[in-house]
Each structure stands twice: as C-alpha cells, then as structure tokens.
Design a protein around this motif. Structure first.
Motif, short mmCIF file in Angstrom:
data_model
loop_
_atom_site.label_atom_id
_atom_site.label_comp_id
_atom_site.label_asym_id
_atom_site.label_seq_id
_atom_site.Cartn_x
_atom_site.Cartn_y
_atom_site.Cartn_z
N CYS A 5 -33.10 8.52 -9.39
CA CYS A 5 -32.26 9.46 -10.12
C CYS A 5 -30.80 9.04 -9.94
CB CYS A 5 -32.48 10.87 -9.59
SG CYS A 5 -31.32 12.08 -10.23
N CYS A 8 -28.92 11.98 -7.67
CA CYS A 8 -29.26 12.26 -6.27
C CYS A 8 -30.10 11.17 -5.63
CB CYS A 8 -29.96 13.61 -6.17
SG CYS A 8 -31.63 13.59 -6.83
N CYS A 24 -34.14 13.24 -12.04
CA CYS A 24 -35.32 13.89 -11.47
C CYS A 24 -35.53 15.28 -12.07
CB CYS A 24 -35.19 13.96 -9.95
SG CYS A 24 -33.89 15.06 -9.38
N CYS A 28 -29.81 17.59 -12.45
CA CYS A 28 -29.15 16.30 -12.22
C CYS A 28 -28.64 15.71 -13.54
CB CYS A 28 -30.11 15.32 -11.54
SG CYS A 28 -30.34 15.68 -9.79
#
Ligand SMILES: [Zn+2]
Length: 77
Positions: A5, A8, A24, A28
């Motif tokens: 991702c 993150c 994800c 995000c």
C-alpha cells in the motif's frame, strides 16, 4: 501477487477482491488523493509571482475534475 500500500506499506493482494488496490483500503486511497491535492494548493499559493496583487485561489472545480479523471484511470483495467 502482493503489492505494498503506497500510504501505509501494508501488503495488499492484487486481485478482484482488493477494491482499492494498490491501496489496502479506501482510507489509504483518500489520504493519498488528499495529499496530492494539498500539495497542488501549496504550490499554487507559493508561486513566485509576487507583484503585490492577491493571487487567485486554485480553481476547486479544476482540481475535482482532475481527481475524478485520476479515479477513472485508476479503476480502468
Ligand atoms: Zn494502507
């Protein structure tokens, strides 16, 4: 296949069930889009054109149109 991702760095499986890939989750994805638009506003408000006049604010509709276009590209396979 697993991807990270971009927001993150969590591992995301690249398949039909990962709706927000390469992110994800929707959170995000929105964070990433938000950072992009904040950066654009930051650049626009710090342009070197300092003739004493008020700088025009970036056109919010333009930014929204660009974001919408990006999302269309994003979901295109
Ligand atoms: Zn994430």
């Amino acid at each position: 296949m697993l991807v990270s991702c971009p927001t993150c760095s969590k591992k995301v499986e690249w398949n039909e069930s990962s709706l927000f890939r390469p992110f994800c989750c929707k959170r995000c994805q929105l964070i990433d889009l938000g950072e992009w638009s904040n950066e654009e506003k930051f650049i626009a408000s710090n342009s070197p054109n300092s003739d004493g006049k008020n700088q025009p604010l970036p056109d919010v509709e333009d930014i929204e149109a660009i974001l919408a276009q990006q999302q269309q590209d994003f979901f295109k396979e």
